[in-house]
Design a protein around this motif. Structure first.
Motif, PDB file in Angstrom:
ATOM      1  N   VAL A   1       7.846   9.801  19.278  1.00 15.23           N
ATOM      2  CA  VAL A   1       6.662  10.458  19.852  1.00 15.23           C
ATOM      3  C   VAL A   1       7.078  11.519  20.859  1.00 15.23           C
ATOM      4  CG1 VAL A   1       4.598  10.114  21.264  1.00 15.23           C
ATOM      5  CG2 VAL A   1       5.187   8.450  19.477  1.00 15.23           C
ATOM      6  N   GLU A   2       8.016  11.166  21.725  1.00 12.87           N
ATOM      7  CA  GLU A   2       8.494  12.105  22.744  1.00 12.87           C
ATOM      8  C   GLU A   2       9.119  13.345  22.108  1.00 12.87           C
ATOM      9  OE1 GLU A   2      10.374  13.464  26.547  1.00 12.87           O
ATOM     10  OE2 GLU A   2       8.563  12.379  25.975  1.00 12.87           O
ATOM     11  N   VAL A   3       9.953  13.141  21.094  1.00 12.86           N
ATOM     12  CA  VAL A   3      10.639  14.260  20.443  1.00 12.86           C
ATOM     13  C   VAL A   3       9.629  15.196  19.787  1.00 12.86           C
ATOM     14  CG1 VAL A   3      12.136  14.868  18.499  1.00 12.86           C
ATOM     15  CG2 VAL A   3      12.841  13.087  20.108  1.00 12.86           C
ATOM     16  N   LEU A   4       8.616  14.640  19.135  1.00  9.20           N
ATOM     17  CA  LEU A   4       7.628  15.463  18.448  1.00  9.20           C
ATOM     18  C   LEU A   4       6.725  16.212  19.430  1.00  9.20           C
ATOM     19  CD1 LEU A   4       6.554  13.110  15.519  1.00  9.20           C
ATOM     20  CD2 LEU A   4       8.041  15.122  15.405  1.00  9.20           C
ATOM     21  N   VAL A   5       6.185  15.498  20.405  1.00  8.66           N
ATOM     22  CA  VAL A   5       5.257  16.109  21.358  1.00  8.66           C
ATOM     23  C   VAL A   5       5.941  17.206  22.156  1.00  8.66           C
ATOM     24  CG1 VAL A   5       3.907  15.692  23.458  1.00  8.66           C
ATOM     25  CG2 VAL A   5       3.765  14.096  21.539  1.00  8.66           C
TER      26      VAL A   5
ATOM     27  N   ALA B   1      10.597  24.835  34.244  1.00  9.60           N
ATOM     28  CA  ALA B   1      11.045  25.893  33.335  1.00  9.60           C
ATOM     29  C   ALA B   1      10.210  25.996  32.065  1.00  9.60           C
ATOM     30  CB  ALA B   1      12.514  25.670  32.965  1.00  9.60           C
ATOM     31  N   ARG B   2       9.721  24.872  31.566  1.00  7.86           N
ATOM     32  CA  ARG B   2       9.079  24.892  30.246  1.00  7.86           C
ATOM     33  C   ARG B   2       7.846  25.790  30.177  1.00  7.86           C
ATOM     34  NH1 ARG B   2       9.397  21.537  25.846  1.00  7.86           N
ATOM     35  NH2 ARG B   2      11.510  21.092  26.552  1.00  7.86           N
ATOM     36  N   PRO B   3       6.905  25.743  31.144  1.00  8.75           N
ATOM     37  CA  PRO B   3       5.758  26.661  31.065  1.00  8.75           C
ATOM     38  C   PRO B   3       6.158  28.128  31.109  1.00  8.75           C
ATOM     39  CG  PRO B   3       5.319  24.888  32.626  1.00  8.75           C
ATOM     40  CD  PRO B   3       6.770  24.812  32.276  1.00  8.75           C
TER      41      PRO B   3
ATOM     42  N   ALA C   1       9.590  26.644  22.805  1.00 10.20           N
ATOM     43  CA  ALA C   1       9.414  25.221  23.110  1.00 10.20           C
ATOM     44  C   ALA C   1      10.292  24.330  22.241  1.00 10.20           C
ATOM     45  CB  ALA C   1       7.944  24.828  22.948  1.00 10.20           C
ATOM     46  N   ALA C   2      10.249  24.558  20.932  1.00  8.92           N
ATOM     47  CA  ALA C   2      10.995  23.700  20.015  1.00  8.92           C
ATOM     48  C   ALA C   2      12.499  23.837  20.209  1.00  8.92           C
ATOM     49  CB  ALA C   2      10.611  24.029  18.572  1.00  8.92           C
ATOM     50  N   VAL C   3      12.967  25.076  20.379  1.00  7.34           N
ATOM     51  CA  VAL C   3      14.401  25.310  20.558  1.00  7.34           C
ATOM     52  C   VAL C   3      14.892  24.670  21.852  1.00  7.34           C
ATOM     53  CG1 VAL C   3      16.184  27.059  20.873  1.00  7.34           C
ATOM     54  CG2 VAL C   3      14.326  27.447  19.237  1.00  7.34           C
TER      55      VAL C   3
END
Length: 205
Positions: A59-63, A132-134, A145-147
């Motif tokens: 779940v964590e990896v996908l979200v 950093a993510r936003p 995001a995915a990378v």
């Protein structure tokens, strides 16, 4: 001393992904001779624990691969990742591994403090990631995001494995990861300011 390095690296790994180091310790203890968990942490290698951790990891990896969802997940993980960091620091530092053969001297008299230390350590990469993510999502229109998440997951796996096999190498890798995250965040914030200035400039004419 090596048990401290192992605990620090595992806790930092939990700051990137809460479930990878927990699942890693459980699997290594259950199926290999690399890790021997102390009795207090033997539940990590229980099949139910491994199954639950595996589901949570999926779940964590996908979200974490989708913009907006990853930011919301980071907010929720503000409690989970530090708690995981505390657990893996305590479990890892008190486990017998290839590199650490006598961990009892570190944790036998003060089991509470390794947990607290792990919580604090895990907060550092978690906060860097959450900040950093936003910015990455904004600058890349969500494409980053995915990378970024994939690289964080790979980093967490490498840190977990190296922490119990070659702690000093793992610690060196951890320093590189933290420095890279800080510099990257600085560059991203600079780019965002530059883009904001470029957008605002025409309106000021």
């Amino acid at each position: 001393m090596l048990e401290v390095v192992t605990g620090i690296t595992l806790a930092a790994s939990a700051g990137l992904n809460a479930y990878i180091p927990l699942l890693g310790l459980g699997l290594l203890s259950r199926f290999t001779e690399i890790v021997q968990l102390p009795p207090a942490w033997a539940w990590l290698e229980n099949e139910w624990s491994l199954g639950i951790l595996g589901v949570l990891l999926v779940v964590e990896v996908l979200v974490d691969k989708f913009p907006v969802l990853d930011t919301a997940n980071d907010v929720l993980q503000t409690v989970v990742r530090p708690a995981s960091g505390g657990m893996v620091f305590s479990a890892g530092a008190s486990s017998q591994t290839i590199a650490v053969t006598d961990p009892a001297s570190f944790v036998s008299s003060a089991a509470f403090w390794p947990f607290v230390l792990g919580v604090v350590i895990a907060l550092v990469p978690h906060l860097l990631k959450a900040i950093a993510r936003p910015v990455i999502n904004t600058l890349t229109a969500g494409a980053g995001a995915a990378v970024t998440s994939f690289l964080e997951d790979v980093g967490a796996v490498l840190l977990t494995l190296l922490a119990v096999i070659v702690p000093l190498l793992a610690f060196a890798l951890l320093v590189i990861v933290i420095v890279t995250l800080v510099r990257r965040l600085q560059r991203l914030q600079r780019r965002r300011r530059e883009q904001a200035s470029g957008v605002a400039a025409p309106g000021t004419l």
